[in-house]
Motif scaffolding. Sequence first.
Motif, PDB file in Angstrom:
ATOM      1  N   ASN A 187       0.830  -1.196   0.000  1.00  0.00           N
ATOM      2  CA  ASN A 187       0.000   0.000   0.000  1.00  0.00           C
ATOM      3  C   ASN A 187       0.871   1.255   0.000  1.00  0.00           C
ATOM      4  OD1 ASN A 187       0.901   0.284   2.630  1.00  0.00           O
ATOM      5  ND2 ASN A 187      -0.984  -0.533   3.550  1.00  0.00           N
ATOM      6  N   ASP A 188       0.234   2.420   0.196  1.00  0.00           N
ATOM      7  CA  ASP A 188       0.965   3.700   0.123  1.00  0.00           C
ATOM      8  C   ASP A 188       2.032   3.857   1.201  1.00  0.00           C
ATOM      9  OD1 ASP A 188      -0.132   4.783  -2.150  1.00  0.00           O
ATOM     10  OD2 ASP A 188      -1.820   5.719  -1.100  1.00  0.00           O
TER      11      ASP A 188
ATOM     12  N   THR B 269      -0.803  -0.130  -4.245  1.00  0.00           N
ATOM     13  CA  THR B 269      -0.269   0.908  -5.135  1.00  0.00           C
ATOM     14  C   THR B 269       1.142   0.581  -5.636  1.00  0.00           C
ATOM     15  OG1 THR B 269       0.558   2.147  -3.214  1.00  0.00           O
ATOM     16  CG2 THR B 269      -1.624   2.755  -4.078  1.00  0.00           C
ATOM     17  N   LYS B 270       1.735  -0.515  -5.094  1.00  0.00           N
ATOM     18  CA  LYS B 270       3.080  -0.894  -5.514  1.00  0.00           C
ATOM     19  C   LYS B 270       3.160  -2.409  -5.668  1.00  0.00           C
ATOM     20  CE  LYS B 270       5.037   2.975  -2.906  1.00  0.00           C
ATOM     21  NZ  LYS B 270       5.880   3.352  -1.747  1.00  0.00           N
TER      22      LYS B 270
ATOM     23  N   LYS C 297       5.491   0.955  -9.462  1.00  0.00           N
ATOM     24  CA  LYS C 297       4.263   1.652  -9.078  1.00  0.00           C
ATOM     25  C   LYS C 297       3.086   1.263  -9.971  1.00  0.00           C
ATOM     26  CE  LYS C 297       6.571   5.739  -7.187  1.00  0.00           C
ATOM     27  NZ  LYS C 297       6.695   7.217  -7.278  1.00  0.00           N
TER      28      LYS C 297
END
Length: 364
Positions: free
Chosen positions: A290-291, A336-337, A362
Amino acid sequence: MKMLKRRMFLMMLIMAVFMTACPLVNHQEYYYGNEIDEDFDIDDEDLDIDDEEEELSFDKVHKKYSTKKLSYSKDFSHKNVRLDCGYTNVYPIKVEKAGKYKFTLSDDTYGSFSILLEDSKGRVVKQYDDIYLDFEKWGKTIKLSKGNYILKILSTDELAEYSLFIKSTIVKKTVKHKIKSCDIMQLEPKLGAGTWKTSNKKVVAIEKKKSKGASCVIRAKKAGKATVTYTNKLGSKIKYVITVTKNKNNPFYTAGFGCNYVGGLEPYFVVVNESNSKIKYVRAKVSFYNDVDDIVEDEITGAKTTELTLIGPIKAWNFGTYSFEDSPVFYNGVATKMKIKTVEIEYYGGKVKKIKVNKKYKIG
């Protein structure tokens, strides 16, 4: 009787007067528009007419530029130059290598011009007058000896602009390029048909099927340096020094993933084969984050890692492109990655190579 004679006399008198006023025969010629008098002689000396054309003058100099050097590896250009009518731009030229040089006004040129080329003693080498261009190209090839020259460009039009190019028909120079392993590049010197040769085909190979006489497609192989040489019948020679660097993301040239409307993650990969062997399979272990860089779980299976198998063949020193679009491999709406942890490459013949990648890509 006397009365009759008197009447006849009066009638004859009236007729005589009428004939005198209106002659019956007219011998004068009439020319509509312009009357011609045969008795009128034209004396050329009395007419103030100058039949001689006014000679062109290159004396009103707008600007004199610094000396331009020309050789097989040095050319000259001067683009989008505006020049007022009656004025001249002056270009001192030093020819360092004797040969044929192409003088060109490019197709963005408009106006009327005269061009004068003089040698170091002021003698005319070439002169071209009445050059009228309306966004057209003009060019002349001139054989020049080694030495100094003066090129003059005169504008004979109120509105004139030109772009000037001078280039040897024989070109000899060295060009340097840097490319990554397995990349391809097209080389095109724009000098017509020629021959191509590589100094080290293990570093840079020539793709013969994609190469023609006027251009060449090369493929970078292993890291190193190689020189690809172009030559033509006129004597031109261009050396392309190619430096090849290894792909740092071996074996992935690029990678990433997208997310569909239900949180399905759809990766894509471009695999690079930096070897002389053909690849059969590529097996990659990937995880998603995640972020804040925390690993996320598959919302359906609960797994934190998934293994993907990419099926070849991937030819030696070539690329393989793979996409899982519309075929999600993982479900998580906040990922997100993507991190590729390890890769196992299986070649034809049974050889297996394991690589630790540990690189994140990404979303997007």
